[in-house]
Write a protein that holds these residues in place. Structure first.
Motif, mmCIF file in Angstrom:
data_model
loop_
_atom_site.group_PDB
_atom_site.id
_atom_site.type_symbol
_atom_site.label_atom_id
_atom_site.label_comp_id
_atom_site.label_asym_id
_atom_site.label_seq_id
_atom_site.Cartn_x
_atom_site.Cartn_y
_atom_site.Cartn_z
ATOM 1 N N ASP A 10 19.175 29.962 41.416
ATOM 2 C CA ASP A 10 17.744 29.807 41.144
ATOM 3 C C ASP A 10 17.413 28.431 40.596
ATOM 4 O O ASP A 10 16.326 27.910 40.807
ATOM 5 C CB ASP A 10 17.280 30.870 40.143
ATOM 6 N N GLU A 11 18.352 27.831 39.899
ATOM 7 C CA GLU A 11 18.101 26.528 39.294
ATOM 8 C C GLU A 11 18.243 25.379 40.290
ATOM 9 O O GLU A 11 17.754 24.295 40.057
ATOM 10 C CB GLU A 11 19.065 26.322 38.129
ATOM 11 N N TRP A 12 18.912 25.607 41.400
ATOM 12 C CA TRP A 12 19.178 24.534 42.352
ATOM 13 C C TRP A 12 18.220 24.538 43.529
ATOM 14 O O TRP A 12 18.359 23.715 44.435
ATOM 15 C CB TRP A 12 20.611 24.632 42.844
ATOM 16 N N VAL A 13 17.261 25.430 43.536
ATOM 17 C CA VAL A 13 16.317 25.485 44.650
ATOM 18 C C VAL A 13 15.548 24.171 44.768
ATOM 19 O O VAL A 13 15.328 23.662 45.869
ATOM 20 C CB VAL A 13 15.358 26.684 44.479
ATOM 21 N N GLU A 14 15.186 23.609 43.626
ATOM 22 C CA GLU A 14 14.458 22.332 43.639
ATOM 23 C C GLU A 14 15.291 21.221 44.262
ATOM 24 O O GLU A 14 14.773 20.364 44.981
ATOM 25 C CB GLU A 14 14.051 21.922 42.219
ATOM 26 N N LEU A 15 16.599 21.237 43.997
ATOM 27 C CA LEU A 15 17.462 20.208 44.584
ATOM 28 C C LEU A 15 17.570 20.365 46.095
ATOM 29 O O LEU A 15 17.608 19.368 46.825
ATOM 30 C CB LEU A 15 18.855 20.257 43.955
ATOM 31 N N TRP A 16 17.624 21.597 46.583
ATOM 32 C CA TRP A 16 17.691 21.811 48.025
ATOM 33 C C TRP A 16 16.386 21.420 48.702
ATOM 34 O O TRP A 16 16.410 20.863 49.807
ATOM 35 C CB TRP A 16 18.066 23.255 48.346
ATOM 36 N N VAL A 17 15.264 21.694 48.059
ATOM 37 C CA VAL A 17 13.974 21.266 48.613
ATOM 38 C C VAL A 17 13.906 19.743 48.627
ATOM 39 O O VAL A 17 13.475 19.136 49.618
ATOM 40 C CB VAL A 17 12.802 21.874 47.815
ATOM 41 N N MET A 18 14.369 19.118 47.548
ATOM 42 C CA MET A 18 14.395 17.658 47.486
ATOM 43 C C MET A 18 15.335 17.082 48.538
ATOM 44 O O MET A 18 15.047 16.054 49.144
ATOM 45 C CB MET A 18 14.833 17.217 46.087
ATOM 46 N N PHE A 19 16.453 17.740 48.776
ATOM 47 C CA PHE A 19 17.390 17.290 49.805
ATOM 48 C C PHE A 19 16.734 17.317 51.183
ATOM 49 O O PHE A 19 16.864 16.359 51.954
ATOM 50 C CB PHE A 19 18.646 18.165 49.795
ATOM 51 N N CYS A 20 16.037 18.392 51.504
ATOM 52 C CA CYS A 20 15.364 18.490 52.806
ATOM 53 C C CYS A 20 14.275 17.428 52.955
ATOM 54 O O CYS A 20 14.160 16.783 53.997
ATOM 55 C CB CYS A 20 14.778 19.883 52.996
ATOM 56 N N ALA A 21 13.485 17.242 51.905
ATOM 57 C CA ALA A 21 12.411 16.241 51.962
ATOM 58 C C ALA A 21 12.967 14.824 52.033
ATOM 59 O O ALA A 21 12.505 13.995 52.834
ATOM 60 C CB ALA A 21 11.502 16.390 50.750
ATOM 61 N N ALA A 22 13.965 14.525 51.211
ATOM 62 C CA ALA A 22 14.528 13.177 51.184
ATOM 63 C C ALA A 22 15.266 12.846 52.477
ATOM 64 O O ALA A 22 15.193 11.716 52.964
ATOM 65 C CB ALA A 22 15.469 13.019 49.988
ATOM 66 N N SER A 23 15.965 13.830 53.046
ATOM 67 C CA SER A 23 16.677 13.549 54.297
ATOM 68 C C SER A 23 15.703 13.336 55.454
ATOM 69 O O SER A 23 15.931 12.480 56.306
ATOM 70 C CB SER A 23 17.659 14.656 54.622
ATOM 71 N N GLY A 24 14.607 14.079 55.473
ATOM 72 C CA GLY A 24 13.595 13.852 56.511
ATOM 73 C C GLY A 24 12.942 12.490 56.378
ATOM 74 O O GLY A 24 12.759 11.767 57.367
ATOM 75 N N LEU A 25 12.567 12.122 55.161
ATOM 76 C CA LEU A 25 11.958 10.815 54.915
ATOM 77 C C LEU A 25 12.932 9.683 55.193
ATOM 78 O O LEU A 25 12.560 8.655 55.764
ATOM 79 C CB LEU A 25 11.457 10.742 53.471
ATOM 80 N N CYS A 26 14.184 9.867 54.824
ATOM 81 C CA CYS A 26 15.200 8.840 55.061
ATOM 82 C C CYS A 26 15.439 8.639 56.558
ATOM 83 O O CYS A 26 15.520 7.509 57.040
ATOM 84 C CB CYS A 26 16.491 9.223 54.354
ATOM 85 N N GLY A 27 15.544 9.738 57.289
ATOM 86 C CA GLY A 27 15.725 9.629 58.732
ATOM 87 C C GLY A 27 14.553 8.959 59.421
ATOM 88 O O GLY A 27 14.738 8.126 60.319
ATOM 89 N N TYR A 28 13.338 9.303 59.008
ATOM 90 C CA TYR A 28 12.125 8.698 59.567
ATOM 91 C C TYR A 28 12.088 7.196 59.274
ATOM 92 O O TYR A 28 11.776 6.392 60.156
ATOM 93 C CB TYR A 28 10.904 9.399 58.981
ATOM 94 N N SER A 29 12.424 6.823 58.047
ATOM 95 C CA SER A 29 12.414 5.403 57.674
ATOM 96 C C SER A 29 13.462 4.613 58.433
ATOM 97 O O SER A 29 13.179 3.517 58.938
ATOM 98 C CB SER A 29 12.654 5.253 56.173
ATOM 99 N N TRP A 30 14.670 5.143 58.537
ATOM 100 C CA TRP A 30 15.726 4.456 59.280
ATOM 101 C C TRP A 30 15.387 4.347 60.761
ATOM 102 O O TRP A 30 15.664 3.323 61.397
ATOM 103 C CB TRP A 30 17.062 5.172 59.110
ATOM 104 N N TYR A 31 14.800 5.404 61.325
ATOM 105 C CA TYR A 31 14.435 5.389 62.742
ATOM 106 C C TYR A 31 13.486 4.236 63.041
ATOM 107 O O TYR A 31 13.711 3.460 63.968
ATOM 108 C CB TYR A 31 13.800 6.729 63.131
ATOM 109 N N TRP A 32 12.403 4.125 62.256
ATOM 110 C CA TRP A 32 11.422 3.081 62.538
ATOM 111 C C TRP A 32 11.941 1.695 62.196
ATOM 112 O O TRP A 32 11.573 0.703 62.831
ATOM 113 C CB TRP A 32 10.105 3.363 61.829
#
Length: 108
Positions: A10-32
């Motif tokens: 229950d305490e790590w849900v925020e980290l998993w949400v942050m992981f999904c958001a950060a990996s999507g943003l990172c991939g988008y930034s690297w792509y462009w």
């Protein structure tokens, strides 16, 4: 069961949400960033043409006076977004791996 790492609590849900958001943003930034490097390299770094998403220097957006020029976008905005999103993803992965401890029970 020492040594077994529990990946979802229950305490790590925020980290998993942050992981999904950060990996999507990172991939988008690297792509462009990579796509713009290829585009401008083929055009001999002619910054009269623009490639990639529109980037505004202000949160208001919509006003074309605040639109980043292609050269500023290539040299400043895209490398900054790649760097920032990569650091966010790195710290999230390190927190999920248990190398750094997130402050879950912080009290002032």
């Amino acid at each position: 069961m020492l040594g077994r790492m529990v990946l979802v609590t229950d305490e790590w849900v925020e980290l998993w949400v942050m992981f999904c958001a950060a990996s999507g943003l990172c991939g988008y930034s690297w792509y462009w960033c990579i796509r713009s490097i290829i585009f401008y390299r083929k055009n001999d770094y002619d910054f009269s043409q623009d490639v990639g998403p529109k980037i505004y220097w202000s949160a208001r957006g919509g006003d074309d006076r605040l639109l980043a020029t292609p050269k500023a976008k290539f040299l400043i905005a895209m490398p900054f977004s790649v760097l920032a999103s990569s650091f966010m993803l790195l710290f999230t992965v390190l927190a999920l791996a248990g190398i750094i401890k997130p402050c879950l029970d912080c009290r002032p």
